[in-house]
Motif scaffolding. Structure first.
Motif, PDB file in Angstrom:
ATOM      1  N   GLU A  81       6.826   9.005   1.785  1.00 43.26           N
ATOM      2  CA  GLU A  81       6.624   7.828   0.925  1.00 43.26           C
ATOM      3  C   GLU A  81       7.933   7.049   0.770  1.00 43.26           C
ATOM      4  O   GLU A  81       7.936   5.819   0.769  1.00 43.26           O
ATOM      5  CB  GLU A  81       6.095   8.244  -0.452  1.00 43.26           C
ATOM      6  CG  GLU A  81       4.748   8.953  -0.438  1.00 43.26           C
ATOM      7  CD  GLU A  81       3.589   8.080   0.015  1.00 43.26           C
ATOM      8  OE1 GLU A  81       3.797   6.888   0.313  1.00 43.26           O
ATOM      9  OE2 GLU A  81       2.472   8.610   0.092  1.00 43.26           O
ATOM     10  N   GLU A 111       4.041   2.040  -1.971  1.00 39.38           N
ATOM     11  CA  GLU A 111       4.581   3.288  -1.391  1.00 39.38           C
ATOM     12  C   GLU A 111       5.584   3.926  -2.357  1.00 39.38           C
ATOM     13  O   GLU A 111       5.599   5.146  -2.525  1.00 39.38           O
ATOM     14  CB  GLU A 111       5.259   3.018  -0.045  1.00 39.38           C
ATOM     15  CG  GLU A 111       4.401   2.341   1.015  1.00 39.38           C
ATOM     16  CD  GLU A 111       3.213   3.162   1.469  1.00 39.38           C
ATOM     17  OE1 GLU A 111       3.032   4.287   0.986  1.00 39.38           O
ATOM     18  OE2 GLU A 111       2.446   2.661   2.310  1.00 39.38           O
ATOM     19  N   HIS A 114       3.590   5.634  -4.909  1.00 44.64           N
ATOM     20  CA  HIS A 114       3.059   6.926  -4.430  1.00 44.64           C
ATOM     21  C   HIS A 114       4.101   8.021  -4.614  1.00 44.64           C
ATOM     22  O   HIS A 114       3.789   9.141  -5.014  1.00 44.64           O
ATOM     23  CB  HIS A 114       2.693   6.844  -2.941  1.00 44.64           C
ATOM     24  CG  HIS A 114       1.516   5.967  -2.663  1.00 44.64           C
ATOM     25  ND1 HIS A 114       1.113   5.641  -1.383  1.00 44.64           N
ATOM     26  CD2 HIS A 114       0.656   5.332  -3.502  1.00 44.64           C
ATOM     27  CE1 HIS A 114       0.060   4.855  -1.447  1.00 44.64           C
ATOM     28  NE2 HIS A 114      -0.227   4.644  -2.713  1.00 44.64           N
ATOM     29  N   GLU A 152       1.098   5.501   9.800  1.00 44.87           N
ATOM     30  CA  GLU A 152       0.158   5.536   8.674  1.00 44.87           C
ATOM     31  C   GLU A 152      -1.291   5.545   9.152  1.00 44.87           C
ATOM     32  O   GLU A 152      -2.146   6.169   8.537  1.00 44.87           O
ATOM     33  CB  GLU A 152       0.375   4.317   7.774  1.00 44.87           C
ATOM     34  CG  GLU A 152       1.551   4.449   6.833  1.00 44.87           C
ATOM     35  CD  GLU A 152       1.299   3.774   5.492  1.00 44.87           C
ATOM     36  OE1 GLU A 152       0.932   2.591   5.497  1.00 44.87           O
ATOM     37  OE2 GLU A 152       1.462   4.438   4.467  1.00 44.87           O
ATOM     38  N   GLU A 187      -3.955   3.740   0.868  1.00 43.65           N
ATOM     39  CA  GLU A 187      -3.566   3.945   2.267  1.00 43.65           C
ATOM     40  C   GLU A 187      -4.573   3.271   3.204  1.00 43.65           C
ATOM     41  O   GLU A 187      -4.200   2.742   4.251  1.00 43.65           O
ATOM     42  CB  GLU A 187      -3.431   5.436   2.589  1.00 43.65           C
ATOM     43  CG  GLU A 187      -2.325   6.160   1.822  1.00 43.65           C
ATOM     44  CD  GLU A 187      -0.923   5.604   2.074  1.00 43.65           C
ATOM     45  OE1 GLU A 187      -0.762   4.648   2.849  1.00 43.65           O
ATOM     46  OE2 GLU A 187       0.033   6.121   1.456  1.00 43.65           O
TER      47      GLU A 187
HETATM   48 FE   LIG Z   1       1.885   5.977   0.691  1.00 48.89          FE
END
Ligand SMILES: [Fe+2]
Ligand SMILES: [Fe+2]
Length: 312
Positions: A81, A111, A114, A152, A187
């Motif tokens: 992350e 991100e 996260h 990702e 995501e």
């Molecule tokens: Fe993420």
């Protein structure tokens, strides 16, 4: 078809037909100004303003707590992350188009959020991790974003299946699963945004330069695919991922993770891949059908499906 606000749609994981749809009607040509508006608005309008600091972490029973702390990939998750957010901020900072810059900067913010969610959870449950927080700014922000984006695409595809497994098996209590639902759906939004950006960015190049950009996209995708294949190969053998932290943790996330969260039930790779495909379709179905879909992973898996029975 049910029309919900985007935020509400993201908060209703199994709402059939819940979608975000761009206000403009009609066909939208990939690479056009309208396409740019479409994929940027998708990301910006579906932003979920949850705050990690007020997440009510549920108290876990001793067995569930032991399962959570035993998962071997929390440090690599925090590192991922961190690197993803910094790479995305790097391309945002070098992007001239204000709408694209705003959208990628939001992606970078999510991100970072996260990472905060993970860190708060790790602190709350007393999980010991040793993340490597060093980061070297990328010399080529575009290449870095291409690699991050395709990475990702691969990781999210597996995460969708793992998350569903964890939910259905009761491996973790529903309250904990609920906390991570917005993170997983974010995501899905990120990879949807990324593949559309890649198509749009290619169209912005002079016709003579488009093959070079297409080559960069392919090279980034191929390097990420190769890395994941190495992880998967390392995970099947008796010395899964031995010799490298990255290999150890990613094989755990893709192969061992499948068995961890299946709740003790044996699960074949083929069954797991079918679940990943179904979850990918379900999560992507929430967004305007005119957006380009992330197809690399679904196509690879579908092509490999006849052979997956051979590896258990
Ligand atoms: Fe993420
Ligand atoms: Fe992401």
């Amino acid at each position: 078809m049910t029309e919900l606000t985007a935020s509400a749609a993201d908060r209703v994981p199994d709402a059939p037909g819940a979608v975000w749809r761009f206000a403009r009607e009609g066909r939208i040509r990939p690479g056009s100004e309208g396409h740019k508006q479409l994929f940027c608005r998708m990301l910006l309008d579906t932003f979920d303003p949850y705050k990690p600091a007020i997440i009510p972490w549920p108290t876990l029973a001793p067995d569930a707590l032991a399962r959570l702390t035993a998962l071997p990939f929390w440090d690599i998750a925090v590192e991922t992350e961190l690197h993803t957010s910094k790479n995305m901020q790097a391309i945002a900072d070098t992007t001239r188009d204000p709408l694209i810059r705003e959208a990628i900067a939001l992606n970078a913010f999510e991100e970072r959020r996260h990472k905060v969610v993970l860190e708060n959870m790790i602190r709350f449950y007393g999980i010991a991790i040793e993340p490597d927080e060093s980061f070297t700014p990328p010399p080529d922000a575009e290449w870095s974003y291409l690699c991050t984006g395709y990475g990702e695409c691969f990781d999210s595809f597996f995460s969708f299946g793992l998350f569903r497994l964890a939910k259905d098996s009761g491996y973790f209590p529903a309250e904990l699963i609920e906390v991570f639902e917005p993170v997983i759906q974010e995501e899905a939004r990120h990879i949807l945004f990324f593949v559309n950006w890649a198509v749009w960015a290619q169209a912005q190049h002079n016709v003579l330069l488009r093959p070079a950009f297409a080559g960069r996209r392919f090279a980034a995708l191929a390097t990420r695919a190769w890395k994941r294949m190495k992880f998967a190969k390392g995970g099947v053998g008796p010395k899964a991922g031995e010799g490298s932290k990255e290999g150890k943790n990613n094989s755990a996330m893709t192969i061992e993770g499948r068995n961890f969260v299946a709740g003790g039930e044996p699960l074949t790779i083929k069954s797991f891949m079918k679940l990943c495909l179904a979850e990918n379709d379900r999560r992507m179905a929430r967004y305007d059908a005119r957006l380009v879909r992330p197809l690399a992973m679904p196509r690879l898996v579908k092509a490999a499906m006849p052979f997956l029975g051979l590896v258990g």
